[in-house]
Write an enzyme that holds these catalytic residues in place. Structure first.
Site, short mmCIF file in Angstrom:
data_model
loop_
_atom_site.label_atom_id
_atom_site.label_comp_id
_atom_site.label_asym_id
_atom_site.label_seq_id
_atom_site.Cartn_x
_atom_site.Cartn_y
_atom_site.Cartn_z
N ASN A 98 4.20 41.69 -117.15
CA ASN A 98 5.57 41.67 -116.64
C ASN A 98 6.50 42.54 -117.48
O ASN A 98 7.25 43.38 -116.93
CB ASN A 98 6.09 40.23 -116.60
N THR A 143 36.44 72.63 -89.56
CA THR A 143 36.55 71.18 -89.48
C THR A 143 36.14 70.81 -88.06
O THR A 143 36.40 71.56 -87.11
CB THR A 143 37.99 70.67 -89.75
N HIS A 144 35.48 69.68 -87.92
CA HIS A 144 34.96 69.25 -86.61
C HIS A 144 34.05 70.31 -86.00
O HIS A 144 33.91 70.40 -84.77
CB HIS A 144 36.10 68.93 -85.63
N SER A 258 6.50 80.81 -85.08
CA SER A 258 6.04 79.90 -84.04
C SER A 258 4.60 80.22 -83.67
O SER A 258 4.21 81.39 -83.64
CB SER A 258 6.93 80.02 -82.80
N LYS A 264 10.01 84.10 -82.94
CA LYS A 264 10.71 83.07 -83.70
C LYS A 264 10.60 83.26 -85.21
O LYS A 264 9.56 83.62 -85.74
CB LYS A 264 10.16 81.68 -83.34
N ASN A 266 11.81 80.54 -88.02
CA ASN A 266 12.37 79.19 -88.06
C ASN A 266 12.80 78.77 -89.46
O ASN A 266 12.10 79.04 -90.44
CB ASN A 266 11.33 78.18 -87.55
N GLU A 271 15.37 72.65 -92.46
CA GLU A 271 15.22 71.50 -91.58
C GLU A 271 14.52 70.34 -92.29
O GLU A 271 14.90 69.17 -92.13
CB GLU A 271 14.42 71.90 -90.34
N TYR A 298 9.68 37.09 -112.76
CA TYR A 298 8.88 38.12 -112.09
C TYR A 298 8.19 37.55 -110.87
O TYR A 298 7.74 36.40 -110.84
CB TYR A 298 7.83 38.69 -113.05
N GLN A 303 5.84 44.76 -107.35
CA GLN A 303 4.86 45.85 -107.33
C GLN A 303 5.28 46.92 -106.33
O GLN A 303 4.88 48.09 -106.46
CB GLN A 303 3.47 45.30 -106.98
N LYS A 306 7.16 50.76 -107.08
CA LYS A 306 6.60 52.01 -107.58
C LYS A 306 6.48 53.09 -106.51
O LYS A 306 6.85 54.25 -106.74
CB LYS A 306 5.23 51.74 -108.21
#
Length: 408
Positions: A98, A143-144, A258, A264, A266, A271, A298, A303, A306
């Site tokens: 522990n 903005t927006h 692609s 393409k 990409n 992304e 504990y 466990q 992790k």
């Protein structure tokens, strides 16, 4: 090898073993560090001879680099005892898995935080180089997601740097939170053995020491917020390289094609950086849900701390490295940026403020310019006033100031 087999008369079922076994090999070098500290406590307490201490320390140096877990090891703690041989049967005196795993995970998190700070700084320096190159390149600010006011590419990239600087602070905080030693807490209530406290011990309560995972949550929060910032950066890169924006060209070394469409190119790096944000937020939320309502001290539920921490470290490392390549290689389309910034409406606020400077109340000026935009008669002011924004007005001065923070 299990450290609790003396209490169980028969081997556990294979399905149970597979379920219980910890996939924690990444902790091995950190558990070796914590074990070294505890071994010296045992030596000072008279429970290990000089020769045994020397043997253990020599073996730990090797295990930390070349030691490997085996299927019969329940966790890295079992691995270390097995590889230490006969003397390994002595080193668990006065401690429990522990406090042992809490110590190893704290060392791991502190190291991961410092690694993140270094990687963030490297990425930020790359962004600063691009900001300096594009210090005078005009572009519309948004903005927006609609054109708002004229800015420069350099000023926009410096906004990325400020987010990254805050991220470094979050990781530093998490590193500090991970540093207190839980060694000495044992399973939950210490030990009857008279052992010296570990160096720099800050143990306040033994139950909290073995049950606390706030430091891991602090780390996952820092990772989640960094991933959120990188997701925003990724989204802007995705937008800028579309035909509709056309502000940048992707570098071949950080783009993909692609399998079907020959034309393409990409933005997969951007992304995926955007997509990693969801997993990072999920890890933080998942561990919060795990520790919620856990009674002290504990519980085996912990466990589950992790896997999210290990995965978060991998994503921080790989995402920042890939984005650094991408941002370094981007080419800005100056003509397209200038055309977008030449849209008269981006200077509408300037026109209203020019009227204010002449004594017109702002609300009247706002309504006057808005009416011109509405009926299509608005024209950009011939000589707009200089714009004042937070931070150094000169982008190059801002870059120099930021470099002092990230390169120190």
């Amino acid at each position: 090898m299990t450290l609790w087999s003396g209490r169980v008369d028969a081997d556990v079922a294979q399905a149970v073993w597979d379920f219980l076994r910890a996939d924690d090999a990444e902790l091995l070098p950190y558990d070796c560090l914590a074990t070294r500290v505890h071994t010296r406590r045992l030596h000072e307490g008279g429970l290990l001879s000089d020769a045994e201490l020397a043997d253990v320390e020599t073996a730990l140096d090797w295990i930390a680099v070349d030691g490997e877990t085996e299927p019969d090891d329940e966790d890295v703690h079992s691995t270390i005892e097995r590889l230490l041989g006969q003397v390994g049967r002595k080193i668990h005196a006065g401690r429990s898995r522990n406090d042992q795993v809490a110590a190893a995970l704290r060392l791991y998190v502190a190291d991961a935080c410092l690694e993140a700070v270094t990687a963030i700084s490297s990425f930020a320096v790359s962004v600063l180089a691009r900001a300096e190159e594009e210090a005078e390149t005009r572009m519309p600010g948004y903005t927006h997601l609609q054109r708002a006011q004229p800015i420069t590419v350099g000023h926009h990239l410096l906004a990325w740097v400020e987010m990254l600087d805050r991220d470094r602070d979050h990781f530093r905080f998490a590193a500090d939170a991970a540093r207190p030693w839980p060694l000495g807490a044992g399973a939950l209530a210490g030990s009857t053995l008279e052992l010296p406290p570990p160096p720099g011990a800050q143990l306040k309560n033994s139950l909290d020491a073995v049950g606390d995972r706030d430091f891991a949550l602090d780390y996952l929060y820092a990772c989640a917020l960094l991933a959120t910032h990188l997701s925003r950066i990724g989204e802007e890169i995705v937008l800028w390289c579309t035909s509709e924006f056309g502000f940048i060209q992707l570098p071949d070394e950080a783009a993909t094609g692609s399998s079907m469409m020959p034309q393409k190119l990409n933005p997969d790096v951007a992304e995926l950086a955007r997509g990693k944000g969801g997993a990072a937020i999920g890890r933080l939320t998942g561990l919060l849900a795990t520790v919620k309502s856990l009674p002290l001290a504990y519980n085996r539920d912990l466990q589950e701390d992790k896997e999210p921490v290990f995965a978060a470290r991998r994503d921080v490392r790989s995402t920042l490295a890939a984005l650094r390549v991408l941002v370094t290689g981007i080419e800005f389309d100056h003509e397209r940026l200038a055309a977008a910034c030449g849209d008269p409406v981006v200077t509408a606020t300037d026109a209203a403020e020019a009227l204010v400077a002449e004594g017109v109340p702002f609300r009247d000026a706002h309504e006057h310019v808005a009416g011109q935009v509405r009926d299509g008669s608005f024209e950009a002011p011939g000589s707009p006033r200089p714009r004042v924004a937070p931070g150094p007005a000169d982008v190059n001065a801002a870059v120099i100031e930021a470099r002092t923070r990230f390169e120190s």
